[in-house]
Enzyme design. Structure first.
Site, PDB file in Angstrom:
ATOM      1  N   ASN A  11      -5.845   5.556  -9.991  1.00 28.79           N
ATOM      2  CA  ASN A  11      -6.184   6.909  -9.565  1.00 28.79           C
ATOM      3  C   ASN A  11      -5.861   7.070  -8.084  1.00 28.79           C
ATOM      4  O   ASN A  11      -6.315   7.999  -7.430  1.00 28.79           O
ATOM      5  CB  ASN A  11      -7.674   7.203  -9.816  1.00 28.79           C
ATOM      6  CG  ASN A  11      -7.909   7.582 -11.277  1.00 28.79           C
ATOM      7  OD1 ASN A  11      -7.065   8.220 -11.905  1.00 28.79           O
ATOM      8  ND2 ASN A  11      -9.046   7.167 -11.817  1.00 28.79           N
ATOM      9  N   HIS A  14      -1.777   8.048  -3.404  1.00 34.79           N
ATOM     10  CA  HIS A  14      -0.636   7.540  -2.652  1.00 34.79           C
ATOM     11  C   HIS A  14       0.326   6.774  -3.576  1.00 34.79           C
ATOM     12  O   HIS A  14       1.536   6.983  -3.549  1.00 34.79           O
ATOM     13  CB  HIS A  14      -1.181   6.641  -1.528  1.00 34.79           C
ATOM     14  CG  HIS A  14      -0.179   5.762  -0.884  1.00 34.79           C
ATOM     15  ND1 HIS A  14       0.559   6.167   0.201  1.00 34.79           N
ATOM     16  CD2 HIS A  14       0.225   4.502  -1.170  1.00 34.79           C
ATOM     17  CE1 HIS A  14       1.369   5.187   0.561  1.00 34.79           C
ATOM     18  NE2 HIS A  14       1.176   4.158  -0.253  1.00 34.79           N
ATOM     19  N   ASP A  71      -0.694  -4.785  -8.847  1.00 40.58           N
ATOM     20  CA  ASP A  71      -1.591  -5.427  -7.889  1.00 40.58           C
ATOM     21  C   ASP A  71      -0.726  -6.017  -6.780  1.00 40.58           C
ATOM     22  O   ASP A  71       0.374  -6.512  -7.048  1.00 40.58           O
ATOM     23  CB  ASP A  71      -2.419  -6.520  -8.569  1.00 40.58           C
ATOM     24  CG  ASP A  71      -3.691  -6.833  -7.771  1.00 40.58           C
ATOM     25  OD1 ASP A  71      -4.185  -5.940  -7.052  1.00 40.58           O
ATOM     26  OD2 ASP A  71      -4.187  -7.968  -7.863  1.00 40.58           O
ATOM     27  N   THR A  72      -1.230  -5.925  -5.556  1.00 37.02           N
ATOM     28  CA  THR A  72      -0.442  -6.355  -4.391  1.00 37.02           C
ATOM     29  C   THR A  72      -1.258  -7.270  -3.505  1.00 37.02           C
ATOM     30  O   THR A  72      -2.474  -7.106  -3.396  1.00 37.02           O
ATOM     31  CB  THR A  72      -0.022  -5.117  -3.562  1.00 37.02           C
ATOM     32  OG1 THR A  72       0.829  -4.302  -4.353  1.00 37.02           O
ATOM     33  CG2 THR A  72       0.725  -5.513  -2.300  1.00 37.02           C
ATOM     34  N   TYR A 153      -2.513  -3.803   5.855  1.00 36.93           N
ATOM     35  CA  TYR A 153      -2.033  -4.728   6.875  1.00 36.93           C
ATOM     36  C   TYR A 153      -0.739  -4.237   7.555  1.00 36.93           C
ATOM     37  O   TYR A 153      -0.105  -4.996   8.294  1.00 36.93           O
ATOM     38  CB  TYR A 153      -1.779  -6.101   6.253  1.00 36.93           C
ATOM     39  CG  TYR A 153      -3.018  -6.753   5.673  1.00 36.93           C
ATOM     40  CD1 TYR A 153      -3.790  -7.626   6.426  1.00 36.93           C
ATOM     41  CD2 TYR A 153      -3.420  -6.499   4.360  1.00 36.93           C
ATOM     42  CE1 TYR A 153      -4.925  -8.230   5.895  1.00 36.93           C
ATOM     43  CE2 TYR A 153      -4.553  -7.096   3.813  1.00 36.93           C
ATOM     44  CZ  TYR A 153      -5.295  -7.954   4.587  1.00 36.93           C
ATOM     45  OH  TYR A 153      -6.421  -8.555   4.061  1.00 36.93           O
TER      46      TYR A 153
HETATM   47  P1  IMP Z   1      -3.464  -2.982  -4.111  1.00 34.75           P
HETATM   48  O1  IMP Z   1      -3.295  -4.005  -5.144  1.00 34.75           O
HETATM   49  O2  IMP Z   1      -2.227  -2.152  -3.969  1.00 34.75           O
HETATM   50  O3  IMP Z   1      -4.715  -2.188  -4.236  1.00 34.75           O
HETATM   51  O4  IMP Z   1      -3.566  -3.731  -2.718  1.00 34.75           O
HETATM   52  C1  IMP Z   1      -4.547  -4.686  -2.395  1.00 34.75           C
HETATM   53  C2  IMP Z   1      -4.646  -4.798  -0.879  1.00 34.75           C
HETATM   54  O5  IMP Z   1      -3.424  -5.310  -0.347  1.00 34.75           O
HETATM   55  C3  IMP Z   1      -4.872  -3.465  -0.181  1.00 34.75           C
HETATM   56  O6  IMP Z   1      -6.206  -3.148  -0.045  1.00 34.75           O
HETATM   57  C4  IMP Z   1      -4.256  -3.722   1.176  1.00 34.75           C
HETATM   58  O7  IMP Z   1      -5.162  -4.409   1.993  1.00 34.75           O
HETATM   59  C5  IMP Z   1      -3.122  -4.660   0.859  1.00 34.75           C
HETATM   60  N1  IMP Z   1      -1.851  -3.913   0.690  1.00 34.75           N
HETATM   61  C6  IMP Z   1      -1.288  -3.550  -0.492  1.00 34.75           C
HETATM   62  N2  IMP Z   1      -0.136  -2.899  -0.284  1.00 34.75           N
HETATM   63  C7  IMP Z   1       0.013  -2.837   1.058  1.00 34.75           C
HETATM   64  C8  IMP Z   1       1.024  -2.276   1.881  1.00 34.75           C
HETATM   65  O8  IMP Z   1       2.009  -1.677   1.438  1.00 34.75           O
HETATM   66  N3  IMP Z   1       0.846  -2.425   3.217  1.00 34.75           N
HETATM   67  C9  IMP Z   1      -0.219  -3.059   3.756  1.00 34.75           C
HETATM   68  N4  IMP Z   1      -1.189  -3.588   3.029  1.00 34.75           N
HETATM   69  C10 IMP Z   1      -1.085  -3.488   1.681  1.00 34.75           C
END
Ligand code: IMP
Length: 197
Positions: A11, A14, A71-72, A153
């Site tokens: 949800n 961005h 997931d990142t 970050y």
């Molecule tokens: P998510 O899996 O995309 O929710 O990312 C998990 C966490 O990784 C986020 O809360 C950020 O701290 C970091 N993160 C993910 N993508 C990015 C990015 O493109 N730039 C900087 N930090 C990121």
């Protein structure tokens, strides 16, 4: 050609905008809200692959839709790939990006090896089948934050081949070269060529 519909297990506005821009008009990306799912699916796995799959399986099991989830994490070589899957909660449950960055900078104090990468994993479930797609951007961590754009970050990460941080270069350039963009492009290639929804 018929427009293909697929649920993206997020949800996050961005991420939805970014993915819709990359996938283009031949796909309709449906958010979790749009299928009536407003839950925060717990991310309890200890790998990016595991968490992406957990989110996609939750949608498939409880709502019945084919879908994908991502997931990142930021993986820092000198920290044995931490914070990795724990990037959002590195400095605690509050998920405070500034506190996370401060912690990363502190852990990296006086560390000569600054190499790091962002890695995104996308899990796609279609019917009974599960697929993974990955996007990686190599780079290095600075010793202090620079720039105001982006999130997480971004202010301390300089991608390889550039001198500006993700937070200095702004969204347009970042979204061309980012880990997430690379993973989504892999997904798009698969959906375009190998797969009929
Ligand atoms: P998510 O899996 O995309 O929710 O990312 C998990 C966490 O990784 C986020 O809360 C950020 O701290 C970091 N993160 C993910 N993508 C990015 C990015 O493109 N730039 C900087 N930090 C990121």
């Amino acid at each position: 050609m018929m427009n293909k519909k697929i649920v993206f297990a997020t949800n996050n506005r961005h991420k939805l905008d970014e993915i819709r821009a990359i996938l283009g008009d031949s796909y309709t990306i449906v958010s979790m809200n749009e299928i009536g799912c407003c839950e925060d699916i717990p991310e309890t796995a200890d790998t990016l692959e595991g968490n992406a799959l957990l989110k996609a399986r939750h949608i498939k099991t409880h709502y019945g839709y084919d879908c994908f989830a991502d997931d990142t994490g930021l993986e820092v070589n000198a920290l044995n790939n931490a914070p990795g899957v724990y990037s959002a909660r590195y400095a605690g449950k509050a998920k405070d990006p500034k506190a996370n960055m401060r912690k990363a900078l502190k852990e990296m104090e006086n560390q000569p090896d600054r190499s790091a990468r962002f890695r995104t994993v996308i899990a796609l479930i279609t019917g009974e089948k599960e697929y993974f797609f990955e996007g990686i951007v190599e780079g290095k961590l600075l010793e202090e934050a620079r720039g105001n754009a982006g999130f997480g970050y971004d202010p301390i990460f300089v991608p390889e081949g550039y001198t500006e941080t993700f937070a200095e270069m702004g969204g347009e350039v970042k979204n061309e070269i980012s880990h997430r963009a690379k993973a989504v492009k892999q997904l798009k290639r698969f959906l375009d060529t190998d797969f009929t929804l």
